[in-house]
Design a protein around this motif. Sequence first.
Motif, PDB file in Angstrom:
ATOM      1  N   UNK A 370       0.880  -1.168   0.000  1.00 44.88           N
ATOM      2  CA  UNK A 370       0.000   0.000   0.000  1.00 44.88           C
ATOM      3  C   UNK A 370       0.915   1.214   0.000  1.00 44.88           C
ATOM      4  N   UNK A 371       0.925   1.946  -1.105  1.00 48.92           N
ATOM      5  CA  UNK A 371       1.784   3.117  -1.256  1.00 48.92           C
ATOM      6  C   UNK A 371       0.969   4.354  -0.913  1.00 48.92           C
ATOM      7  N   UNK A 372       1.305   4.994   0.195  1.00 48.91           N
ATOM      8  CA  UNK A 372       0.502   6.099   0.722  1.00 48.91           C
ATOM      9  C   UNK A 372       1.227   7.428   0.527  1.00 48.91           C
ATOM     10  N   UNK A 373       0.591   8.349  -0.197  1.00 47.67           N
ATOM     11  CA  UNK A 373       1.189   9.634  -0.526  1.00 47.67           C
ATOM     12  C   UNK A 373       0.600  10.732   0.362  1.00 47.67           C
ATOM     13  N   UNK A 374       1.448  11.379   1.122  1.00 52.31           N
ATOM     14  CA  UNK A 374       1.036  12.540   1.916  1.00 52.31           C
ATOM     15  C   UNK A 374       0.702  13.680   0.953  1.00 52.31           C
ATOM     16  N   UNK A 411      -1.164  -0.829  -4.524  1.00 50.26           N
ATOM     17  CA  UNK A 411      -2.217   0.147  -4.758  1.00 50.26           C
ATOM     18  C   UNK A 411      -1.797   1.462  -4.124  1.00 50.26           C
ATOM     19  N   UNK A 412      -2.354   2.557  -4.647  1.00 46.86           N
ATOM     20  CA  UNK A 412      -2.011   3.892  -4.189  1.00 46.86           C
ATOM     21  C   UNK A 412      -3.161   4.528  -3.423  1.00 46.86           C
ATOM     22  N   UNK A 448      -1.341   8.211  10.075  1.00 45.02           N
ATOM     23  CA  UNK A 448      -1.946   6.954  10.505  1.00 45.02           C
ATOM     24  C   UNK A 448      -3.054   6.508   9.550  1.00 45.02           C
ATOM     25  N   UNK A 449      -3.505   7.400   8.680  1.00 45.04           N
ATOM     26  CA  UNK A 449      -4.636   7.116   7.806  1.00 45.04           C
ATOM     27  C   UNK A 449      -4.468   5.850   6.952  1.00 45.04           C
ATOM     28  N   UNK A 450      -3.292   5.579   6.359  1.00 44.55           N
ATOM     29  CA  UNK A 450      -3.165   4.366   5.530  1.00 44.55           C
ATOM     30  C   UNK A 450      -3.468   3.084   6.304  1.00 44.55           C
ATOM     31  N   UNK A 451      -2.978   2.986   7.541  1.00 45.13           N
ATOM     32  CA  UNK A 451      -3.231   1.783   8.340  1.00 45.13           C
ATOM     33  C   UNK A 451      -4.688   1.705   8.794  1.00 45.13           C
ATOM     34  N   UNK A 452      -5.263   2.875   9.122  1.00 46.99           N
ATOM     35  CA  UNK A 452      -6.682   2.907   9.516  1.00 46.99           C
ATOM     36  C   UNK A 452      -7.552   2.453   8.334  1.00 46.99           C
ATOM     37  N   UNK A 453      -7.229   2.950   7.162  1.00 42.56           N
ATOM     38  CA  UNK A 453      -7.982   2.617   5.940  1.00 42.56           C
ATOM     39  C   UNK A 453      -7.908   1.115   5.653  1.00 42.56           C
ATOM     40  N   UNK A 454      -6.705   0.568   5.742  1.00 41.60           N
ATOM     41  CA  UNK A 454      -6.528  -0.867   5.463  1.00 41.60           C
ATOM     42  C   UNK A 454      -7.277  -1.718   6.485  1.00 41.60           C
ATOM     43  N   UNK A 455      -7.317  -1.256   7.726  1.00 39.08           N
ATOM     44  CA  UNK A 455      -8.037  -1.984   8.775  1.00 39.08           C
ATOM     45  C   UNK A 455      -9.537  -1.962   8.513  1.00 39.08           C
ATOM     46  N   UNK A 456     -10.056  -0.782   8.180  1.00 35.75           N
ATOM     47  CA  UNK A 456     -11.490  -0.644   7.949  1.00 35.75           C
ATOM     48  C   UNK A 456     -11.953  -1.426   6.718  1.00 35.75           C
ATOM     49  N   UNK A 462       0.991  -6.397   3.091  1.00 29.22           N
ATOM     50  CA  UNK A 462       2.231  -6.857   3.725  1.00 29.22           C
ATOM     51  C   UNK A 462       3.144  -5.690   4.085  1.00 29.22           C
ATOM     52  N   UNK A 463       3.103  -4.640   3.252  1.00 28.78           N
ATOM     53  CA  UNK A 463       4.023  -3.514   3.433  1.00 28.78           C
ATOM     54  C   UNK A 463       3.301  -2.189   3.207  1.00 28.78           C
ATOM     55  N   UNK A 464       3.345  -1.321   4.197  1.00 29.44           N
ATOM     56  CA  UNK A 464       2.891   0.062   4.040  1.00 29.44           C
ATOM     57  C   UNK A 464       4.122   0.934   3.796  1.00 29.44           C
ATOM     58  N   UNK A 465       4.092   1.731   2.732  1.00 29.94           N
ATOM     59  CA  UNK A 465       5.151   2.716   2.534  1.00 29.94           C
ATOM     60  C   UNK A 465       4.503   4.093   2.540  1.00 29.94           C
ATOM     61  N   UNK A 466       4.895   4.897   3.496  1.00 29.12           N
ATOM     62  CA  UNK A 466       4.338   6.238   3.661  1.00 29.12           C
ATOM     63  C   UNK A 466       5.368   7.260   3.199  1.00 29.12           C
TER      64      UNK A 466
END
Length: 538
Positions: A370-374, A411-412, A448-456, A462-466
């Motif tokens: 999960x590629x998370x863009x600030x 995914x982005x 924290x939003x990427x992890x919250x989103x994936x949880x919901x 496997x890997x979050x990249x922020x």
Amino acid sequence: MEEGVVPQSEPLSADQVQNSAGGFGWVVDDMCRVRRFVFMGAESPTYYVTQPKLAKENATALFNLISAGKGKEVVEMIEKYSVEGRAAKQDPIIFCLAACARCNHEDTKKAAYESLNKILRIPTHLFTFVELCECLSSPKTGWGRAHRKGIANWYDSKKGKNLANHVTKYKQRNGWSHKDMFRLCHIKPTSPSVAFVVKYVVKGLEAVTEQATSSGVSQDIVEVYDFLKMTEDAKTMSVDELCAAIRSHGLVREHIPSEHLNNVEIWKALLEKMPMTAMIRNLGKMTAIKVLEPLSDEAGKVCDMLRNEKSLKDARIHPFNVLLALHQYKKGHGDKGKLKWEPNAAVVSALDAAFYLSFKNVEPTNKRFLLAMDVSGSMTWGECNGAPGITPAVASAAMAMVVARKEPNHCFVGFSTNLVPLSINETMKLDEVIQVIQSVPMGGTDCAQPMIYATQKKLKVDVFIVYTDCETWAGPIHPSEALKKYRAESGIDAKLIVCAMTSNGFTLADPNDPGMLDMAGFDSAAPQVMNEFILGNI
């Protein structure tokens, strides 16, 4: 707010401190600060941190390490990063080298001077080093024995023709000249060809002519003399003669009189053996004077060079410098002066390809990313590595695309106060990616939003990249806690990598969690480091 959950505006533990935006994170250790400084420089302010403060903080981390007797480790680190081309700019590396050379720890000082030849590859680096040493020295220090010996050895280690090229191409920088260096270091060359070049610098061509033309002189001396004479004669040569001298003796742009630097034939001759770095730096100039016309042989040669992965690696071309060249070339004008050009679309495409090729080649891990863009407001402020126009937002988009092109399962998402999915795929050009990111509404920063989103959404990640500037402050839960919650609810031992686009001394990754990694963003070895971490090797 969920019971027991700590908002980012409050500390999660006693070892957290408040960052410049008002949120809480962990302070990285001094070696990590220095590594960030080497990667990105102290000139890269964030939206919330002023430039002078940032520079002072980075220097303090360096001096702390030296005082603690860890200066030798610093030297080993900067030598490795310099040789491997992992730093976008040499100036931060040279600053660290000068600080180590001027300290009171003998082991550190010895290591610094032993690294001189590997780190200071051209006279510009040497002159910068000497100037920084002067700035870091007390008035009584002067040129001590170790300093004189180190500078003298730098010159004496060069071959005659190579040194002749150095002293004619880089005559002076920062108020220093080679004649100054020779006088202050008391040079006593062990090589006859180096001694010949030293005499030329000090006394001029006429003083060495008799030696070079006498019977029995070595071929090395003859070749050095012919080259030096050719650089002197260049001042009065015609265009045809200059083109011949470029091809036969290897004259470069710095040897060409300024009145001939708008001549197409001169630049065509220079391009034939032009080093990669010089070629990238002069793309705008060559396009402006019609050397790189569409479908021309010269444009084809440039595009072939830019798409040659081995050439990019051998020249130590850093991805950031390619990104900067791409950004500048597409603008069609320089930031200073009056030079303008119509960008060649083929060159733009080749530069885009060169950016991805300039990263170390790594095998895909085949993990789920999960590629998370600030996309918060602070990402559009400030500069990465002091480069106009290259904001943290642009840099993060470029870095994310490197991962996307190597990893098939990704995914982005874009996040600020809230999170939205992004319609980005690995085939898109950087401009297209930036346009998508800019369409997302800005807000505060909640990493924290990427992890919250994936949880919901019950996503299997496997890997979050922020990708962020680390100035997180909004949100009801810390990023590290959000990751732990995701692990607990998903049953996946997910990892978190935080790629910081600016150097501000904070990390969102919990330093006590082996599944979290904090990285400086623009490191050419970043994909390999990520892979090793993801696969559990580091």
